[in-house]
Write an enzyme that holds these catalytic residues in place. Structure first.
Site, PDB file in Angstrom:
ATOM      1  N   CYS A   1      18.627  66.461  54.859  1.00 30.02           N
ATOM      2  CA  CYS A   1      17.836  67.666  54.574  1.00 30.02           C
ATOM      3  C   CYS A   1      18.554  68.938  54.989  1.00 30.02           C
ATOM      4  O   CYS A   1      18.360  69.982  54.386  1.00 30.02           O
ATOM      5  CB  CYS A   1      16.478  67.574  55.266  1.00 30.02           C
ATOM      6  SG  CYS A   1      16.605  67.258  57.016  1.00 30.02           S
TER       7      CYS A   1
ATOM      8  N   GLU B   1       7.861  69.127  57.563  1.00 31.35           N
ATOM      9  CA  GLU B   1       9.334  69.165  57.649  1.00 31.35           C
ATOM     10  C   GLU B   1       9.857  68.962  56.230  1.00 31.35           C
ATOM     11  O   GLU B   1       9.936  67.831  55.753  1.00 31.35           O
ATOM     12  CB  GLU B   1       9.842  68.048  58.581  1.00 31.35           C
ATOM     13  CG  GLU B   1       9.375  68.155  60.026  1.00 31.35           C
ATOM     14  CD  GLU B   1      10.096  69.258  60.798  1.00 31.35           C
ATOM     15  OE1 GLU B   1      11.139  69.753  60.322  1.00 31.35           O
ATOM     16  OE2 GLU B   1       9.603  69.627  61.873  1.00 31.35           O
TER      17      GLU B   1
END
Ligand code: NAD
Length: 454
Positions: A241, A207
Site C-alpha cells: 500500500c 487503512e
C-alpha cells in the site's frame, strides 16, 4: 454472525478482558501460536504468492512478534490512569483520563501482507482489551485458512474468532453492531464499510490506499535514490500500500535515474527460483496490471507470464498524467517516471490529486524538503527513503483523506481500540457558591476572573 457477536458481547460484559493479566495471557498465547506454527505460516504464504520465508519474517511475522513484545512490556503503562491538570473553577478535584476497551470489534484484513495486516491490528485490539472477530482476505486463501485453523483452535471464540469469507460473509458481518471496525483495503470498499458503520455509529479506522508519489529533485543523490526506490517498489512485487506508485522527477536528472534504477533491478536478481520475488496475487490483478503496460513506453522490463503470474520489474518512461498507468493505484511491479521542469508546478499538480497514503522526497536541499512537507498532505512518508517509516513503531501508521483515517502501531494502536473516559473526580467537603442562583454582579465578576486563570 449475529450469534457470534452476541456471544462476544456477553463475554465482554464479563469484564474479563479488562484485567491486564488476561490481556497479557492472550498476547502470550498469540505469540506462542505464531512461533509454534512458523513452518505452516511460511508454507501458506508461499502457496499464496511465492512469498519467501525471509520476506515473511521481515515484512510480516517479525513485525507482529515485535508488536506483541512491545505490547507486553508497555500494556500497564498505556492502560494507566492519565492525570491532567484541574482548572481553578473545579478546585478541589482530580482530573484524569481512564482508557477502557471499546468492546466487540471487527478487523477486516487485506491480502497483500496477509499476516501483518490482520494480526497487527489484532495485537492492538487485544492489548486494549477488546474481543475480536477477524475477517482476513479471501484472496490470500491459504494464509487466511491457516490463521483460521491455528487461531480458532487456540482461542475461545467468545474472545477471538477468525471468520473466513468474501463479500457475502463480510456484508453479513457489517450488518451487525460492533463497537469498532478496523478496515484495511481499497478506498472503494472503505466507503462501503464506512456507510455500514454509520448505521450503528460505530467508530472506524480506515487503512486505505492511493497513488503514493516520489519526488526526486535535481540535487538528490541519484544512486541512493535508485537503490532505495527499487527496493521499496519491487518488494512484494509492488503489492504494497505504501509502495512508491510513480516517480515525479526533475527533467535534468531523469535519464540518470532511469539508468541507475535499471542497474539496481539487474543487481537484485528478482526471480521466483531464488526466492527474491513474489507472484502477482491472482489472474485478475495480473490482467489489470498488464493492461497498463504500454510497450512504446517501457524503458526496462515488461516481460510477463500469465501462467506463472509473473510481471518483471518494469520501468516506464515518457509518462504523463493522462496515461492509463496514472489513472489508478498501480499495486504491482510497474514504475512510471514523469518528468517535471518546475517543482512548483509539480507540487500544484499533486495537490489536486487525492491525498496519498505516503509521499517520498529525495533531495539534499533542506528548503525543498521543508517546502514539500508543508505543501503536500499525505499519511506518512520518508525523506531520502521509501517504506521504512512503517518499520518504526513509534511512528503511528495511517492515511488522510482518500487514503483513510485513524492511526495504529504501538501506543497509537492501543488508542485506536480504546475509549479514553474523561473524569472529574471531586470530594464533597467544599463547594464554591458562584455558579448558583441567585445570580449577582459579584458572582459574575468572580467567574470572569476564574475564566482568566483557567
Ligand atoms: P479490497 O478492498 O478489495 O479488500 C479488502 C477487504 O474487504 C477483504 O477482506 C475483502 O474480503 C473485503 N471486501 C471486498 N469487497 C467487499 C465488499 N463489497 N463488501 C465488504 N467487504 C468487502 O482490497 P484489497 O484488494 O485486499 O487490497 C488492495 C487495496 O488495499 C489497495 O488499495 C491498497 O493500497 C490497500 N491497502 C492499504 C493498506 C494500508 O495499510 N493503508 C494496506 C494494504 C492494502
Amino acid at each position: 454472525m449475529k450469534e457470534l457477536v452476541a456471544q462476544q458481547r456477553h463475554f465482554f460484559y464479563s469484564h474479563r478482558t479488562k484485567d491486564i493479566s488476561f490481556r497479557l495471557n492472550e498476547l502470550k498465547r498469540l505469540e506462542t501460536v505464531l512461533i509454534a506454527n512458523m513452518a505452516i505460516l511460511n508454507q501458506a504464504i508461499y502457496n499464496d504468492f511465492k512469498k519467501s520465508s525471509f520476506e515473511n519474517y521481515v515484512t510480516e511475522i517479525g513485525i507482529i512478534l515485535h508488536d506483541i513484545k512491545e505490547a507486553k512490556s508497555k500494556l500497564r503503562y498505556w492502560s494507566r490512569k492519565q492525570r491532567v491538570k484541574t482548572n481553578l473553577g473545579n478546585f478541589p478535584a482530580q482530573s484524569y483520563l481512564l482508557p477502557e476497551p471499546l468492546g466487540v470489534t471487527l478487523i477486516i484484513g487485506s491480502w497483500n501482507y496477509p499476516y501483518q495486516l490482520s494480526l497487527a491490528p489484532l495485537v492492538a485490539a487485544i492489548t486494549a482489551g477488546n474481543t475480536v472477530i477477524l475477517k482476513p482476505s479471501e484472496i490470500s486463501s491459504q494464509t487466511s485458512g491457516v490463521m483460521a485453523t491455528i487461531l480458532n483452535e487456540a482461542f475461545d471464540p467468545s474472545f477471538l474468532k477468525v471468520v473466513q469469507g468474501g463479500i457475502p460473509e463480510t456484508t453479513a458481518l457489517l450488518k451487525e453492531k460492533f463497537d469498532k471496525i478496523f478496515f484495511t483495503g481499497s478506498t472503494a470498499v472503505g466507503k462501503i464499510v464506512y456507510k455500514a458503520a454509520a448505521e450503528h455509529l460505530t467508530p472506524v479506522t480506515l487503512e486505505l490506499g492511493g497513488k503514493s508519489p516520489v519526488f526526486i529533485t535535481k540535487d538528490a543523490n541519484i544512486r541512493m535514490a535508485a537503490k532505495r526506490i527499487v527496493w521499496g517498489k519491487f518488494l512484494n512485487a509492488g503489492q504494497t500500500c505504501i509502495a512508491p506508485d510513480y516517480i515525479y522527477i526533475d527533467a535534468q536528472v531523469s535519464e540518470a535515474f532511469l539508468k541507475a534504477a535499471k542497474i539496481e533491478i539487474e543487481k537484485t536478481q528478482y526471480a521466483f527460483d531464488n526466492n527474491n520475488y513474489v507472484q502477482i496475487i491472482n489472474e485478475r490483478n495480473f490482467d489489470r496490471l498488464t493492461a497498463m503496460l504500454d510497450s512504446t513506453k517501457i524503458y526496462h522490463g515488461g516481460d510477463t507470464d500469465r501462467e506463472q503470474r509473473y510481471i518483471a520489474p518494469t520501468l516506464m518512461h515518457n509518462i504523463s498524467f493522462e496515461d492509463a498507468i496514472m489513472q489508478e493505484e498501480i499495486f504491482g511491479p510497474i514504475l512510471p517516471v514523469i518528468k517535471y521542469k518546475s517543482l512548483d508546478k509539480a507540487v500544484k499538480k499533486v495537490q489536486l490529486l487525492p491525498k496519498p497514503l505516503s509521499c517520498y522526497v529525495f533531495t539534499s536541499s533542506g528548503s525543498i524538503k521543508k517546502k514539500l512537507l508543508k505543501e503536500i498532505s499525505f499519511g506518512g512518508g520518508a525523506i531520502n527513503d521509501t517504506i521504512m517509516h512503517i518499520s518504526n513503531p513509534k511512528l503511528p501508521f495511517g492515511g488522510v483523506g482518500n487514503s483513510g483515517f485513524g492511526r495504529y502501531r504501538g501506543e497509537a494502536g492501543f488508542a485506536a481500540f480504546s475509549n479514553f473516559k474523561s473524569i472529574l473526580d471531586k470530594p464533597t467537603w467544599f463547594e464554591a457558591p458562584f455558579k448558583y442562583a441567585p445570580y449577582t454582579r459579584r458572582k459574575l465578576a468572580i467567574i470572569k476572573q476564574l475564566f482568566k486563570f483557567q
